[in-house]
Design a protein around this motif. Structure first.
Motif, short mmCIF file in Angstrom:
data_model
loop_
_atom_site.label_atom_id
_atom_site.label_comp_id
_atom_site.label_asym_id
_atom_site.label_seq_id
_atom_site.Cartn_x
_atom_site.Cartn_y
_atom_site.Cartn_z
N HIS A 1 0.87 -1.18 0.00
CA HIS A 1 0.00 0.00 0.00
C HIS A 1 0.89 1.22 0.00
O HIS A 1 2.05 1.15 0.39
N ASP A 2 0.39 2.35 -0.44
CA ASP A 2 1.13 3.60 -0.24
C ASP A 2 0.18 4.78 -0.18
O ASP A 2 -0.05 5.33 0.89
N CYS A 3 -0.44 5.15 -1.31
CA CYS A 3 -1.23 6.40 -1.31
C CYS A 3 -2.50 6.30 -0.48
O CYS A 3 -2.96 7.28 0.07
N ARG A 4 -3.10 5.13 -0.45
CA ARG A 4 -4.42 4.91 0.19
C ARG A 4 -5.49 5.86 -0.36
O ARG A 4 -6.40 6.27 0.34
N GLY B 1 -6.37 5.30 -3.87
CA GLY B 1 -6.83 4.68 -5.10
C GLY B 1 -6.10 5.14 -6.35
O GLY B 1 -6.63 5.01 -7.45
N ILE B 2 -4.87 5.65 -6.22
CA ILE B 2 -4.23 6.19 -7.42
C ILE B 2 -2.83 5.60 -7.67
O ILE B 2 -2.39 5.56 -8.81
N GLY C 1 -1.76 2.50 -7.21
CA GLY C 1 -1.79 1.13 -7.73
C GLY C 1 -1.00 0.14 -6.89
O GLY C 1 -0.80 -1.00 -7.30
N THR D 1 -10.47 0.48 -5.33
CA THR D 1 -9.33 -0.32 -4.86
C THR D 1 -9.54 -0.69 -3.40
O THR D 1 -10.33 -0.03 -2.70
N CYS E 1 -7.87 -0.02 -0.88
CA CYS E 1 -7.58 1.06 0.08
C CYS E 1 -8.76 2.01 0.23
O CYS E 1 -8.83 2.76 1.19
#
Ligand code: FAD
Ligand code: FES
Lengths: 637, 258
Positions: free
Chosen positions: B56-59, B61-62, B64, B82, B84
């Motif tokens: 995970h990273d952005c949480r 939905g952008i 990926g 997504t 997240c």
């Protein structure tokens, strides 16, 4: 430490041209003899690595995500500024320069900002040539919108995904160089230290996040494009992995840290819903064009918004700032939201929120028009909150969004360590005490495509670089330092998780070094952070081992650095006895609560020099001079 | 809110994995699925169990990064969302959830719910770009692009590279991902000079990575969080066919000059 900004001087309009002419060049045949490390694959790092590869250097590029395409830049929504004047509405390079210096509340270097405005024009050309699908008009020309209170329409955008599209442009350029064998990519690899030999940056130590291997990389120069440090607050709009480790390690190796306390708080984010909250979601600033912000007049009014009659609502921004109303700059909007919540008039379950109401606009323009303008944002809001903003006003609250501070760099984007360059959000340049909307993407790409490729060449051509290998004692010492630290995390075996420490640190930072700061609060924050840090090193719990994927271990290293940076931020805020941009000291305000800048005593950038653990760092000052835009009080009344 | 999770645990690529059962009563309908895993992980660590690894990273939905199967569906039950951004409101109190990593030969499992998607980067490296050096382009508005074309290119460019399409496809095909990039660039004038070469190289790379053939089943489109349509696969096939027919050996002279 002596700060030399290396500003070219002379007329600002031709300064960058002269600098480029005077900079030394590396003979094309010699470029491939140089090894260059780029840490970061966001807009700044990705564009720099691609461009340097194309120029013929041997480039190694690092990121902690599984692919360079996922750098945090991908999340930028609103757009990117450029002084193209395509709308013929009076924009110019000079106007973008002026707006940026003024918007930064006169705490940025004029010469850097002018160059940024000049480069903005080339960025759009470059992106379009790469196939970035910017929004267009029916005639086929590029579309623009106005953003962040600017009086001209200079923002280019790709739906609500501008960062994504610009990053994919840079990423594709980077993959092209990878394909050509000029860039070697190291994804899932984290830089954990910088190696300095004979006073020059000569390499880095990394950890492979899959195998745990701790490795050395030798180079002739190191470029950091590792992004911002907003996650020191735990909750922010930044991606979860965003961290300060690369720049913090460089600071501890001798790079000065510029303006650490300058952080930006974005006024329109979705409020926190519970203590499990892991990050905050930004709602585009453009919503303030049609939404009216209000809270109930009475304290603790728990009625639903529809039951509160007009005359019992306080449209506080319209009341206090009749000429700008809901469109006041980010810092002003944020501070006012906090003030009404502090008075006990906040809304929602936590009472930390204000209404952003589209009722009047829907009545005036119709629901369809509003849907056309903001449909995707309304959808996102509803997905997260389960409330329909066409029917019930949105609830918003400010959140940490961007850090203007970062490693101090000169005009060549070189830090105080020769051979260490810093680009994008990771450096402190260009935005002063407050960044304008749509200007971060511009800065990252300006640094990566159009500045560092020239200034790096000047450094390499003009510097005697002896051959070094990773058997050098400096490499070995840094390597074992990283190994020891990793072991230490795993051996503490305490009882509190990394996240629980991070949350507590974030709360201290938000309360005392957030939207409003006081000397007393900052002093108490420093001592609370110190004792929490002590507890962390005795009581943190990191399970598993190094030789595997270990996300708690990764987080532990990042949080350990956040503790130290948080303390420095408080120290910086404490010494800046004025209010400017995002830095608001309650002691320094006008009788009606506006920020009071003190140009006589604080017209400088602060640059902190590390002196050792648990030793107070030394503050250096770079005096700022304004020859073109004369400091004036910002007023939005 | 109480949920029971059955989660795939696998220490590394070589090791065998199995489903483990965990229960938590500390769930809240407003949480995202990843926040639910955060809470579960805190509970597991409290008991000395290693936390579940997921990407995970952005949480938002952008980026990926995130993605896994929930009860057999890539990214779970809500369309165009997504994991997240998926909240627990979509599940009932007491429900049992089965979480598994993307399953595809070309996406080896690295640990638990995390897989290796580097094959996607190699597909892009095989021509998913416009060869334009920094610093030389013409003025951006010198190139007029009809709005409808630009909008269609943007529809394709919206792909976040999460890999749900591959995970949902019975043949583990990467055609939606590859087709999206070929369409994005192929729909724009900037992408024309390298269009044939791009289609040939990218498709060959995709096949070389071991992804399966597209059988036009459409599962990929159904789970795509960004609404990328099958039309992009059709464009890829058309470009590939045309390029294959037109393919000529490169002239040596041109090679030397380059
Ligand atoms: C939600 C959101 C919306 C935004 N919208 C806008 C907007 O509309 N317009 C605008 O101009 N700006 C916007 N911004 C700001 C802008 O997106 C960022 O400032 C900018 O993208 C930062 O780019 P960067 O290249 O400096 O860093 P990043 O994109 O953060 O990249 C950092 C890179 O460094 C790598 N890295 C970090 N640490 C390490 C390490 N120790 N080892 C190895 N690699 C490391 C990461 O893997 C990553 O590749 C927004 C920001 C947010 C949070
Ligand atoms: S974490 Fe970025 S898309 Fe889900």
């Amino acid at each position: 430490m002596k700060l030399d900004s290396r500003i070219p001087g002379g007329p600002i309009e031709t300064a960058w041209d002269r600098c480029r002419f005077e900079n030394k060049l590396v003979n094309p045949a010699n470029k491939r003899k140089y090894e260059v490390i780029v840490v970061g694959s966001g807009l700044a790092g990705g564009s720099a690595a691609a461009t340097l590869g194309e120029l013929g250097y041997n480039v190694k590029c690092f990121c902690f995500q599984d692919s360079p395409r996922r750098a945090h830049s991908i999340a930028a929504q609103g757009g990117i500024n450029a002084a193209k004047n395509y709308q013929n509405d009076g924009d110019s390079i000079y106007r973008l320069f002026y707006d940026t210096v003024k918007g930064g509340d006169f705490r940025a270097r004029e010469y850097n900002v002018y160059r940024l405005a000049q480069n903005s024009v080339n960025i759009i050309d470059q992106a379009v040539a790469q196939g970035v699908p910017f929004a267009r008009e029916y005639g086929g020309t590029l579309a623009n919108r106005s953003f962040g209170g600017a009086q001209v329409s200079r923002t280019f955008y790709a739906r609500g995904q501008t960062g994504q599209q610009l990053l994919l442009g840079a990423y594709q350029g980077l993959e092209r160089q990878i394909d050509a064998g000029r860039v070697t990519m190291f994804p899932r690899t984290e830089m954990l230290d910088l190696v300095v030999i004979d006073g020059k940056a000569r390499g880095i130590i990394t950890r492979n996040l899959v195998t745990g291997a701790i490795e050395t990389h030798v180079a002739d120069a190191v470029i950091l494009g590792t992004g911002g440090y907003g996650n020191v607050y735990y909750l922010s709009t930044n991606a979860k992995g965003s961290n300060c480790t690369a720049i913090w390690r460089a600071y501890k190796r001798g790079a000065a840290f510029g303006n650490p306390c300058f952080t930006q708080i974005h006024p329109t984010c979705i409020p926190v819903s519970g203590d499990y909250q892991s990050k905050l979601t930004l709602m585009s600033e453009s919503l303030r064009n049609d939404g009216r912000i209000w809270v109930p007049l009475k304290q603790g009014d728990k009625r639903s918004p529809s039951q509160i009659p007009e005359n019992e609502r306080d449209y506080y921004l319209e009341r206090r700032y009749p000429s700008f109303g809901n469109l006041v700059p980010r810092d002003v909007a944020s501070r006012n939201a906090k003030a009404v919540c502090d008075e006990g008039r906040g809304v929602g379950e936590t009472a930390l929120g204000v209404y952003l109401d589209f009722g009047a606009s829907i009545q005036r323009l119709g629901e369809d028009k509003i849907r056309e303008r903001y449909g995707n944002l309304f959808e996102m809001y509803q997905r997260i909150t389960d409330e329909n903003p066409y029917k019930v006003p949105m609830r918003i609250y400010p959140a940490i969004h961007y850090t203007m501070g970062g490693l101090w760099v000169d005009y060549q984007l070189q830090s105080t360590i020769p051979g260490l360059f810093v680009i994008g959000e990771a450096n402190f340049s260009d935005h002063g005490a407050n960044r304008l909307g749509a200007s971060a993407l511009m800065q990252g790409l300006s640094d990566g495509y159009f500045i560092v490729p020239y200034t790096l060449g000047n450094y390499l051509a003009g510097t005697q670089l002896d051959k070094v290998s990773d058997s050098a004692p400096e490499f070995q010492a840094a390597l074992s330092g990283v190994q020891d630290r990793t072991k230490q995390f795993l051996n503490i075996n305490g009882s509190r998780t990394v996240d629980s420490f991070h949350r507590e640190l974030g709360k201290i930072m938000w309360d005392e070094c957030g939207m409003a700061r006081t000397a007393q609060g900052l002093e108490s924050a420093i001592s609370r952070i110190q004792s929490l840090r002590e507890e962390f090193w005795q009581n943190v719990k990191v399970l598993g081992k190094n030789e595997e994927i270990n996300q708690s271990l990764e987080k532990a290293g990042r949080v350990a650095d956040f503790f130290e940076l948080g303390e420095l931020m408080c120290r910086d805020a404490l010494t800046r006895n004025e209010s400017c941009g995002g830095h608001f000291r309650e002691e320094y305000q006008t009788p009606d609560g506006e920020a009071m800048r003190d140009d006589d005593n604080f017209s400088h950038a602060s640059a902190w020099e590390y002196q050792g653990d648990n030793v107070t760092p030394v503050l250096h000052k770079e005096q700022l001079e304004f020859h073109y835009v004369h400091p004036s009080q910002r007023s939005y009344k | 809110m109480r949920l029971t999770f059955h989660i795939w645990r696998q220490p590394n690529t070589g090791a065998p994995g199995k489903m483990e059962r965990y229960e938590s009563a500390n769930m809240n309908p407003d949480m995202s699925m990843l926040e639910a895993l955060d809470v579960l992980n805190e509970e597991l660590m409290g008991k000395g169990t290693e936390p579940v690894v997921f990407e995970h990273d952005c949480r938002e939905g952008i980026c990926g990064s995130c993605g896994f199967m929930i009860n057999g569906v890539a990214h779970g039950p809500q369309s165009k969302t997504t994991v997240c951004q998926l909240t627990l409101r979509h599940f009932k109190d007491g429900e049992e959830l089965y979480l598994e990593p993307w399953r595809a030969n070309s996406f080896p499992v690295l640990k638990d719910l995390m897989v290796d998607r580097s094959a996607f980067d190699r597909i892009i490296a095989a021509g998913g770009y416009v060869s334009v050096p920094a610093g030389s382009p013409q003025d951006a508005n010198a190139l007029l692009i009809p709005k409808t074309e630009a909008d269609r290119a943007m529809d394709a460019a919206a792909c976040i590279g999460c890999g749900a399409c591959v995970a949902a496809c019975p043949n583990a095909s990467a055609s939606l991902f590859t087709g999206a990039k070929i369409s994005h660039l192929g729909l724009l004038p900037q992408g024309q000079p390298e269009r044939n070469e791009r289609a040939l190289r990218m498709v060959r790379q995709m096949n070389g990575e071991g992804f399966g053939q597209c059988g036009n089943i459409g599962e990929c489109e159904a789970v795509c969080p960004k609404g990328i349509t099958l039309e992009n696969i059709a464009r890829m096939n058309a470009d590939f066919l045309k390029a294959s027919v037109c393919e000529r050996p490169k002239s040596g002279a041109a090679e030397d000059a380059a």
